[in-house]
Design an enzyme around this catalytic site. Structure first.
Site, PDB file in Angstrom:
ATOM      1  N   GLY A 311       0.836  -1.196   0.000  1.00 35.55           N
ATOM      2  CA  GLY A 311       0.000   0.000   0.000  1.00 35.55           C
ATOM      3  C   GLY A 311       0.870   1.246   0.000  1.00 35.55           C
ATOM      4  O   GLY A 311       2.012   1.229  -0.468  1.00 35.55           O
ATOM      5  N   GLU A 312       0.344   2.332   0.524  1.00 33.95           N
ATOM      6  CA  GLU A 312       1.037   3.618   0.648  1.00 33.95           C
ATOM      7  C   GLU A 312       1.284   4.316  -0.691  1.00 33.95           C
ATOM      8  O   GLU A 312       1.793   5.426  -0.731  1.00 33.95           O
ATOM      9  CB  GLU A 312       2.385   3.470   1.374  1.00 33.95           C
ATOM     10  CG  GLU A 312       2.291   2.836   2.747  1.00 33.95           C
ATOM     11  CD  GLU A 312       3.657   2.675   3.420  1.00 33.95           C
ATOM     12  OE1 GLU A 312       4.667   3.235   2.907  1.00 33.95           O
ATOM     13  OE2 GLU A 312       3.726   1.990   4.459  1.00 33.95           O
TER      14      GLU A 312
END
Length: 346
Positions: A311-312
């Site tokens: 993610g991120e």
């Protein structure tokens, strides 16, 4: 809810762009999808000489009430800790934004806890986490509309700085659950096929997650419109991301999309404004279960497949050099004529 006016790309330009690509001093189609990517970016910008400027990465953080039902291995306070870590430079997104040349903006959309100790984190907190959507709607209509507006406001500020590239990331323990529900309702793929391990659930944990999300899905009353799905199951950070992506596409910006969670955001945006996907480049294929089917539902071609599921916005930023390469190919390479090379194919 606001209407988004995203212009379709001008397909009349395809022959001239393709002719330029085919006359570059290389074997025909020898750069594979990089050539297709170059054509797509030229269409986004309506020019045979596209350019990329001032890439921006914005990361929205928020908590999810459904975490109290045990849908995630990671405890909720990790959202708070990791959001601080972004601001302090220790997180992967922080490192990669610096490495790949992205302006990095961190937004508290609804994290449980006070993040004012880090002044670089921008406070747009709607509430300290959403409601538990197994029991009630995650947010009100007013909260949903505010989140969409916040996403657009940030994109407008990026455009004012000269940006035409947007990458979006997220942090929110429990947000793969929201993504799975959005995917299920928007694609009609059975819910168990949309649910994965998230932050590291065991097989038993995944089964429990499916049970909780199935109960939540049964609560939905009426047609699963995008507006309703965002209110019923959304995260504040995810709805802000929807608003940001749609606003970027309205401005003909290139939208870099990360993995499973941001893929669900792109899927939602595509159901709000069908032309949205014309401006999207998918960074990578996530290891999260369901992402392959999600990509297929959008006819999406991811640039990378490295087994990642962090993610991120990591996969989006890592794919950016390939995007730069596609633009450089189209705008900087010589032709057979200019380079004095005999063209040996039609």
């Amino acid at each position: 809810m606001k209407s988004y006016h995203i212009p379709p790309v001008n397909s009349d330009l395809i022959p001239s762009i393709q002719e330029k690509i085919d006359h570059l001093s290389k074997s025909k189609e020898s750069l594979g999808y990089v050539e297709t990517l170059a054509l797509r970016i030229a269409l986004m910008q309506e020019t045979l000489t596209p350019s990329l400027s001032h890439p921006c990465h914005i990361l929205f953080s928020a908590d999810h009430g459904v975490v109290e039902d045990g849908v995630s291995l990671a405890p909720q306070f990790i959202t708070y800790q990791q959001t601080l870590n972004f601001a302090r430079g220790g997180a992967c997104a922080s490192v990669f934004a610096k490495l790949y040349g992205f302006d990095f903006t961190i937004v508290d959309a609804g994290v449980v806890g006070d993040l004012s100790i880090e002044p670089t984190i921008i406070n747009r907190k709607v509430a300290e986490g959403t409601q538990n959507y197994r029991l009630r709607p995650a947010m009100t209509r007013e909260q949903m509309e505010y989140c969409l507006q916040v996403g657009e406001e940030f994109v407008a500020s990026f455009e004012a700085k000269g940006s035409n590239v947007l990458s979006v990331g997220e942090m929110g323990i429990g947000n793969t659950s929201t993504s799975s529900l959005w995917m299920h309702f928007l694609t009609q793929i059975p819910l168990p096929d949309c649910v994965g391990v998230g932050s590291g659930l065991s097989p038993q944990g995944v089964r429990h997650k499916v049970e909780i999300l199935t109960e939540a899905a049964r609560r939905l009353d009426g047609d699963p419109t995008p507006e309703k799905l965002m209110q019923e199951f959304g995260g504040f950070e995810l709805v802000m991301a929807v608003g940001a992506m749609l606003a970027a596409a309205e401005r003909r910006m290139l939208v870099l999309v990360d993995g499973f969670v941001m893929g669900a955001v792109a899927l939602m945006a595509s159901h709000i404004a069908p032309n949205f996907l014309d401006y999207v480049v998918f960074g990578h294929k996530s290891k999260e279960a369901g992402h392959v089917k999600m990509l297929a539902a959008m006819n999406a071609v991811p640039l990378l497949d490295l087994g990642m599921h962090l993610g991120e916005g990591i996969g989006a930023m890592m794919a950016y050099p390939i995007v730069e390469g596609a633009v450089a190919m189209l705008t900087q390479m010589g032709t057979f004529t200019s380079d004095g090379i005999t063209k040996y194919f039609k």
